[in-house]
Design an enzyme around this catalytic site. Structure first.
Site, PDB file in Angstrom:
ATOM      1  NE  ARG A 196      -6.431  -9.514   0.266  1.00  0.00           N
ATOM      2  CZ  ARG A 196      -6.241  -8.897   1.466  1.00  0.00           C
ATOM      3  NH1 ARG A 196      -6.989  -7.874   1.202  1.00  0.00           N
ATOM      4  NH2 ARG A 196      -5.728  -8.830   2.690  1.00  0.00           N
ATOM      5  CE1 TYR A 218      -3.501  -2.358   0.496  1.00  0.00           C
ATOM      6  CE2 TYR A 218      -2.931  -3.388   1.948  1.00  0.00           C
ATOM      7  CZ  TYR A 218      -3.629  -3.359   1.493  1.00  0.00           C
ATOM      8  OH  TYR A 218      -3.940  -4.265   0.880  1.00  0.00           O
ATOM      9  CG  ASP A 261     -27.679  -4.440  -2.226  1.00  0.00           C
ATOM     10  OD1 ASP A 261     -27.750  -4.794  -3.142  1.00  0.00           O
ATOM     11  OD2 ASP A 261     -28.292  -5.432  -1.044  1.00  0.00           O
ATOM     12  CB  SER A 263      -3.111  -3.655  -3.862  1.00  0.00           C
ATOM     13  OG  SER A 263      -4.139  -3.742  -3.398  1.00  0.00           O
ATOM     14  CG  HIS A 300      -9.493  -1.656  -5.292  1.00  0.00           C
ATOM     15  ND1 HIS A 300     -10.283  -2.427  -4.403  1.00  0.00           N
ATOM     16  CD2 HIS A 300     -10.350  -2.002  -6.585  1.00  0.00           C
ATOM     17  CE1 HIS A 300     -11.769  -2.583  -4.589  1.00  0.00           C
ATOM     18  NE2 HIS A 300     -11.402  -2.586  -5.741  1.00  0.00           N
TER      19      HIS A 300
END
Length: 146
Positions: A112, A24, A88, A103, A101
């Site tokens: 993932r 990250y 939803d 990564s 994201h």
């Protein structure tokens, strides 16, 4: 009138710069927020930047976005792979949504590699580190100006 966007960050993103730096990076969420707000000023966008570790709070933020914002960026963290409730809520929106994201989720563990929220997204940006936030703002800016 300035266009308004919201950037919603999910669980553990408050620990950016501390956890799994190889995955990250070293930038903190507060630095990412500053960069996003600075770009927003340059692009004449009003940006709200939020983070929560609590799924229900994220759902509430999404629901409140229905009539307040012109676009939404979401980095749902681990909830990307598990939260039907977030999906939803996103499906109720009539505004462009960017799924983000840090990564590349498709080069990580099998669990993932599946995103439940992608179905609601106008587009997905992943694998570019925290630069993905800037990329997302630029992409969303183009979508909301159409």
């Amino acid at each position: 009138m300035k266009k308004k966007i919201i950037i919603i960050n999910g669980p553990n993103l408050n620990l950016l710069g501390e956890r799994e730096k190889s995955q990250y990076g070293r930038e903190t969420l507060s630095l990412v927020k500053k960069k996003c707000l600075d770009l927003g000023k340059k692009l004449k966008l009003q940006i709200k930047f939020v983070q929560s570790n609590i799924e229900g709070e994220l759902v509430t933020q999404i629901q409140k976005s229905r009539k307040k914002y012109d676009g939404l960026i979401i980095n749902a963290g681990g909830y990307t792979h598990t939260s039907v409730s977030i999906l939803d809520a996103l499906l109720t929106l009539k505004i462009p949504i960017i799924e983000l994201h840090i990564s590349n989720i498709y080069s990580r563990e099998a669990f993932r590699q599946k995103s439940l929220i992608s179905r609601a997204a106008s587009g997905i940006i992943c694998g570019f580190g925290t630069k993905g936030y800037i990329m997302s703002i630029n992409a969303l800016n183009k979508l909301i100006k159409k």
